[in-house]
Design an enzyme around this catalytic site. Sequence first.
Site, PDB file in Angstrom:
ATOM      1  CB  CYS A  50      -0.969  -0.006   1.179  1.00 34.06           C
ATOM      2  SG  CYS A  50      -0.170  -0.256   2.754  1.00 34.06           S
ATOM      3  CG  HIS A  94      15.738   1.704  -1.675  1.00 33.78           C
ATOM      4  ND1 HIS A  94      15.287   2.847  -1.051  1.00 33.78           N
ATOM      5  CD2 HIS A  94      14.634   1.104  -2.194  1.00 33.78           C
ATOM      6  CE1 HIS A  94      13.977   2.940  -1.182  1.00 33.78           C
ATOM      7  NE2 HIS A  94      13.555   1.894  -1.879  1.00 33.78           N
TER       8      HIS A  94
END
Lengths: 339, 259
Positions: A50, A94
Site C-alpha cells: 500500500c 535501499h
Amino acid sequence: MNILCAGINHQVAAVDVRERFAVANHEMSDVLRRIRNIDGLTEAVVVSTCNRVEFYTASICPERALTGIRTYLESRAGFEAPLYHHDTPRSIRHLFRVASGLDSMVLGETEILGQVKDAYATAAGAGTTSRMLNRLFQSAFRVAKSVRTETRITRGSTSVGAVAVELAGKIFGDLSHRRVMVLGAGDTSERVARSLVSRGVKTVIVSNRTFARAAQLAEDIGGMAIHFDHWQNEFPDVDILISSTSAPHPVVTREKLEPMMRQRSGRPLFVIDLAVPRDVEPETNRIAGVFLYDIDSLQKIAQHSMTVRQREVEHCERIIDSHVTDFVSWLRRTQHSIR
Amino acid sequence: MERYWLVAASFCFLLSFGRTLFALGSGIFRPSRFNLITMAAGFLFETAFLYEKGHAIGACPLTNLFDALIFLSWSIVLIYLLVGPAYRLSLMGAFTSPLVLSLILLALLAPLDRATPPPMHNSWVEFHAALSLIAYGAFGLGCISGVMYLVQERQLKSRKVSDLLLSLPPITELHIANGRLLFFGFILLTIAFGAGVASHMSIPETKRLASMLIWALYGCLLLARRFQLLAPGRAATASIVIFAIALLTLPSVSHLSAQ
C-alpha cells in the site's frame, strides 16, 4: 551487471498516484513477465504494497532498463510516474532498508518483511530471478533479521490502538475469550475496539446514549448493542472497558467500581479511558486488579516507543552498511570471475 | 571433586542470570533457549554432585543443612525445567537463577553444619526428606512466579511501558502458574508427611511444629485463592512471605542428623 531499483513510495507520491501503479497479486506474474522482457534486463522482482511499488532488476544496461520500466508504467497508468531510482550500491542499501522497516511510514514496522518475502517468492516462482537477485533478497532477509534482533527498532507499539492491544496482552495473554465493553461509540474507541477484535477478541458489547449509534457500531465490528442504562448489569463479566462518552463528569467512579470488582472473582480489569473530560476517576487505578490508562498515557507510551525506534536508526544503518559492503564485495568477485 | 560440580553449576546459573541482565540492560531481550540450556547444564552438574555424594555415603545425600540447601536448589531447577518450558513463561529462568545461585553460594560459603552422620538406611525417611525438599522446590518456583507477578503488576499500574514489562509474561498467566505450583508443592508435601508418619521416625518437637506451620500456611493460602478471599497481588505476596518463612525454618526441618 548492475542492480537497479526504481519505484514510487509514500514519500514521493500520494495514495491517489500510488494506487494507479499498484500491482495486484493476480496480475503480478504478467507484470513480472513484461518487465523481464525489457531489453538488457535479466532478472526482476516487483514489490507492491500500500505504501510502495518498487522494481528490483539485474541488468547489463541500467539506463535502458530504467527507460523500459518508465515506458511500461506510463502505459499502465496513462501518465508519467514520479519514479526514484538507485543503481548499485544504493539500490542494495535501499532494499536492505525497506526490508528492515527503515523506509516504512511507521518506522520499524515488521509487516513489510513479509511483503518483501512474498514478492520475492512470487518472482522466483515466475522464474524471473536468478543468481544475482536470489542472493540479494536472501541477504535482505538476513539483514532484516539482524536489525530486528540486534536493535530496538521494533520495540513497543506506536499507535494508541496498538498500545492498547499490547497492554491487554500483557494483562490477559490470550484475548480470544475476553469480553470488551465499548462505552460511548466515538471514533477512537471504535479504532481501539477494532484493534482488539483483530487480535482475537470475540465478544464486544457496545453501549451509547444514542442506541442507534451503538447498534451501528456493534454491527460494524460484530458486537452486541445494549442500552446505556443497562451497561452496569453487563459490567461484572467484562475484561476490557473502553470508555469515550461525552459526559461532563466521571461515569466510572471508585465508589461504583469497588463493589463491582468484588463480583469479578479476582479477574483483572483493563480500563481504557479515551474521553476528555475523563470518564473514569483516576483513583480507580488504586483498586487491586484495575489497570487504568487514559488517552494521555496511551499516547505517551506510543510516543516513547517511536522515540526509542528513532534513536535506533543509526545503529540499524551501521548494520546495513556492513551488509552492503559484504554484498558489493561478493558482486565484484562474481563479476571478476565471469570475466 | 564433588565441590567442582557445584562450582560448575554456579557458573551456569551465573551465566544465565548475567546474560539476561545484560540483554535487559541493552533493551534487546528476547526469549531464547539460552536460559533453558544454561539452567539444564547447571542442573546436570548439581545432579552429578548429588550422585557422587550419595554414592560416597551409600544413602540419599540429605544428611545435613549443607546437603539440604543443595538439594533444595536442585529441586527448584528440576521444577523449573518441568514447568518452565510448559508454561513458556519468559524470564522465569532469569528470576530462578539468582535464587538457585544464592542457595548454592550460601551452602558453599556459610559456616553450616556439614557433619555427615552414619546413614539411617530407612527408605521411608529418605523418601520423606527428598520429597519434602522437592515440594519446597515447587514452593520456591511459586515464590518466583509471585515476584514476577508483583513486578509486572507494578509496571502496569505505573503506566510506563518498559523493556521489563514487554519481556515479562502476562499477569493472568503468572497468577495461574503461581496457583498451580503452590498446589503441586502442597500435594508433594502432604505425601512427604505421610511418608514421615509411615517411617515411625522420632521427630524433634521444633521440626514437627515448623513443618506443620509451613503445611498449614500453604493450605490456608490455597483455600484463600480457591474461594477468592485474596486478591491476586496479595496471594502473590503471601506465596513470597511463606516461602521466606519456609527457608528460615529449613535448618530445623532438615536437621536429619539430629534424629
